[in-house]
Design a protein around this motif. Structure first.
Motif, PDB file in Angstrom:
ATOM      1  N   THR A  44      -0.404  50.222 -29.356  1.00 43.53           N
ATOM      2  CA  THR A  44      -0.547  49.096 -28.441  1.00 43.53           C
ATOM      3  C   THR A  44       0.633  48.257 -28.701  1.00 43.53           C
ATOM      4  O   THR A  44       1.340  47.599 -27.670  1.00 43.53           O
ATOM      5  CB  THR A  44      -1.774  48.463 -28.364  1.00 43.53           C
ATOM      6  OG1 THR A  44      -2.737  49.187 -28.123  1.00 43.53           O
ATOM      7  CG2 THR A  44      -1.758  47.289 -27.433  1.00 43.53           C
ATOM      8  N   SER A  45       0.763  47.715 -29.904  1.00 46.07           N
ATOM      9  CA  SER A  45       1.991  46.895 -30.127  1.00 46.07           C
ATOM     10  C   SER A  45       3.333  47.516 -30.144  1.00 46.07           C
ATOM     11  O   SER A  45       4.200  46.738 -29.271  1.00 46.07           O
ATOM     12  CB  SER A  45       1.724  46.361 -31.569  1.00 46.07           C
ATOM     13  OG  SER A  45       2.889  45.499 -32.015  1.00 46.07           O
ATOM     14  N   GLU A  46       3.680  48.670 -30.207  1.00 45.79           N
ATOM     15  CA  GLU A  46       4.944  49.300 -29.782  1.00 45.79           C
ATOM     16  C   GLU A  46       5.097  49.296 -28.298  1.00 45.79           C
ATOM     17  O   GLU A  46       6.273  49.260 -27.895  1.00 45.79           O
ATOM     18  CB  GLU A  46       5.077  50.515 -30.779  1.00 45.79           C
ATOM     19  CG  GLU A  46       5.371  50.438 -31.931  1.00 45.79           C
ATOM     20  CD  GLU A  46       5.178  51.468 -32.588  1.00 45.79           C
ATOM     21  OE1 GLU A  46       5.264  52.923 -31.924  1.00 45.79           O
ATOM     22  OE2 GLU A  46       5.476  51.739 -33.983  1.00 45.79           O
ATOM     23  N   ARG A  95       3.660  47.200 -26.040  1.00 43.27           N
ATOM     24  CA  ARG A  95       4.257  46.025 -25.497  1.00 43.27           C
ATOM     25  C   ARG A  95       5.554  45.446 -25.934  1.00 43.27           C
ATOM     26  O   ARG A  95       6.312  44.992 -25.161  1.00 43.27           O
ATOM     27  CB  ARG A  95       3.371  44.941 -26.160  1.00 43.27           C
ATOM     28  CG  ARG A  95       1.826  45.026 -25.457  1.00 43.27           C
ATOM     29  CD  ARG A  95       0.828  44.288 -26.142  1.00 43.27           C
ATOM     30  NE  ARG A  95      -0.549  44.285 -25.742  1.00 43.27           N
ATOM     31  CZ  ARG A  95      -1.659  43.410 -26.136  1.00 43.27           C
ATOM     32  NH1 ARG A  95      -1.490  42.777 -27.240  1.00 43.27           N
ATOM     33  NH2 ARG A  95      -2.906  43.704 -25.740  1.00 43.27           N
ATOM     34  N   GLN A  96       5.947  45.987 -27.238  1.00 41.09           N
ATOM     35  CA  GLN A  96       7.473  45.705 -27.579  1.00 41.09           C
ATOM     36  C   GLN A  96       8.368  46.472 -26.576  1.00 41.09           C
ATOM     37  O   GLN A  96       9.319  45.813 -26.145  1.00 41.09           O
ATOM     38  CB  GLN A  96       7.565  45.865 -28.994  1.00 41.09           C
ATOM     39  CG  GLN A  96       7.040  45.017 -30.276  1.00 41.09           C
ATOM     40  CD  GLN A  96       7.241  45.815 -31.372  1.00 41.09           C
ATOM     41  OE1 GLN A  96       8.056  46.786 -31.716  1.00 41.09           O
ATOM     42  NE2 GLN A  96       6.662  44.956 -32.201  1.00 41.09           N
ATOM     43  N   GLU A  98       0.482  36.510 -23.782  1.00 38.12           N
ATOM     44  CA  GLU A  98       1.103  37.558 -24.642  1.00 38.12           C
ATOM     45  C   GLU A  98       2.380  37.826 -23.946  1.00 38.12           C
ATOM     46  O   GLU A  98       2.626  37.857 -22.569  1.00 38.12           O
ATOM     47  CB  GLU A  98       0.279  38.989 -24.269  1.00 38.12           C
ATOM     48  CG  GLU A  98      -1.134  38.805 -24.945  1.00 38.12           C
ATOM     49  CD  GLU A  98      -2.049  39.848 -24.982  1.00 38.12           C
ATOM     50  OE1 GLU A  98      -1.446  40.848 -24.273  1.00 38.12           O
ATOM     51  OE2 GLU A  98      -3.226  40.032 -25.223  1.00 38.12           O
TER      52      GLU A  98
END
Length: 478
Positions: free
Chosen positions: A246-248, A250-251, A420
């Protein structure tokens, strides 16, 4: 998606074997693994258990063997006494003595209180002659230890059976126990090895999964199975993989949105620069072209500044200069500075503030940066003729700044991800005017670093409401 962990990362496993392999590395690496340590621990426990069992069982086994001999000798004594009480004593004496001697038992007759042969202790003779039984006695008889059983026959007559204690009983008992102990030790080692491998399997799987995560595979998942600790470890690894994915994601989305935001002013700057270089823009249009290029350059500068501020906030080395300030005066200054821009955009800027000062302890430059960032988002989003409200409220524990607008606002799902990076940009790109998604994330992090709290909600004017709460200035005595 669950993937198989039995085959993957063969290269990594070869590297791990290579680091611990060889003549010197193999045994040392084996001693460092959890499986080998668990096997060694179970073997040690098995050895200790066997030794303790031997120490307890050996005397018990000797005692049982001794009790069996005593019981058998007592039965023989009862039989001999019964036979001799029914037959002629002399005849029975000779016949029974021969039979008992074949079994290593010596028959001693006591007649009139006197034994027919020497060696019995006087105490034993006196007891049987007086009519009392002698059972389970251990005596010294002709230089050896022996068991005796005595039965009275009446008239101071009696029989006494003497059986020497065998000297090889302890080795025989020990030999029998030793075989049982060896079997128990082998069974313990085998069970320990199987148990150790079973207990270490979740950790090996977790290590493999972590290596895959390090290699960039975010699809790896571990089966959640007992025991509870292994299930917790598998759940944590799976949640970590999901969070990383998820973090990648969003990045990537954030980088796409920022690159798009950077590309737009760069394209404008490049177009006007080429026009000026080619002489397409004349002297009468040079001023307007310069103004446009300056505005786009300022836009780029704001984007780069926001990125740098966010990076420094995440690195936790962001400098702050907190002081006691009057929020009313600060917000009045922001309203005056933005009045011309709001008028140009046909947006009604209103203020709502208390009559007296509201003193808080914060960094005036950073809190003004937060307010102006929220104002910029509001002015960009609201249609012409819609209101934008700047308000200051004095609460019992904290002062509140509100930035409200009459724009399209947000849904409840939008409010959950409002701060976010790039989340709202991804949702509304191409639908309505949106920024890069940096402003709200920057405002959220700045307010948190200032010790305050920021929330997003629905405004009574119909649009969005952003609420910033800040602590009051500490009171000093004097």
């Amino acid at each position: 998606m669950t993937t198989d962990l039995t085959v993957p990362l063969e290269v990594l496993r070869r590297r791990q074997r290579g680091r611990g392999g060889g003549v010197e590395g193999g045994p040392r690496r084996f001693a460092r693994t959890l499986t080998s340590r668990a096997v060694l621990a179970t073997c040690l426990v098995a050895v200790v258990s066997v030794l303790v069992t031997a120490l307890v069982a050996f005397p018990l086994a000797l005692r049982v063997a001794d009790e069996e001999r005593r019981s058998a000798l007592g039965k023989e004594a009862d039989t001999v006494a019964a036979v001799m009480s029914r037959t002629v004593k002399d005849t029975a004496d000779q016949r029974l003595a021969r039979q008992l001697r074949q079994h290593g038992i010596e028959l001693v007759l006591v007649q009139g209180g006197r034994p027919d042969r020497a060696g019995l202790p006087p105490r034993i003779v006196t007891e049987v002659a007086s009519g009392r039984q002698v059972t389970g006695e251990r005596i010294r008889y002709q230089g050896r230890w022996a068991l005796v059983e005595g039965r009275p026959l009446g008239d101071r007559d009696a029989i006494v059976l003497v059986e020497p204690v065998p000297t090889g009983v302890a080795p025989v008992v020990w030999r029998r126990l030793w075989l049982a102990m060896i079997a128990g030790l082998l069974a313990g080692v085998a069970a320990g090895a199987l148990l150790a491998r079973r207990l270490a399997r979740p950790i090996r799987n977790a290590a493999t999964a972590a290596a895959r995560l390090r290699a960039g595979d975010r699809r790896v998942r571990l089966p959640v199975e007992p025991p509870a600790e292994a299930a917790d470890l598998a759940t944590a690894i799976n949640e970590l993989a999901g969070a990383l994915a998820t973090s990648e994601g969003r990045q990537r989305d954030f980088l796409l949105s920022v690159s798009h935001e950077l590309r737009t002013p760069l394209t404008t700057l490049r177009g006007y620069a080429e026009a000026l270089a080619d002489g397409v823009v004349g002297a009468d249009g040079a001023q307007r072209a310069g103004q446009t290029m300056l505005a786009e350059a300022e836009h780029l500068d704001r984007l780069v500044s926001d990125l740098l501020v966010l990076a420094r906030l995440e690195a936790a080395d962001f400098p702050l200069a907190p002081a006691s300030i009057d929020l009313v005066a600060l917000v009045h200054g922001v309203a005056q500075a933005w009045s011309a821009r709001c008028a140009e955009a046909d947006v009604m800027l209103r203020t709502a503030m208390p009559d007296g000062p509201v003193v808080v302890h914060t960094d005036p430059g950073r809190i003004r940066q937060v307010i102006e960032g929220l104002l910029e988002n509001a002015v960009r989003a609201v249609p012409a003729g819609a209101p934008v409200v700047l308000a200051v409220l004095a609460g019992p524990d904290a002062a509140t700044i509100e930035v409200r607008d009459g724009g399209p606002g947000f849904t409840d799902e939008d409010l959950a991800v409002a701060f976010e990076r790039g989340a709202l940009y991804q949702r509304y790109q191409g639908v309505r005017k949106v920024g890069s998604g940096l402003g709200l994330a920057l405002a959220h992090r700045l307010v948190l670093r200032l010790g305050g709290r920021i929330e997003a909600g629905h405004a009574p004017e119909g649009g969005a409401r952003f609420t910033v709460q800040l602590p009051y200035a500490p009171r000093t005595s004097g």
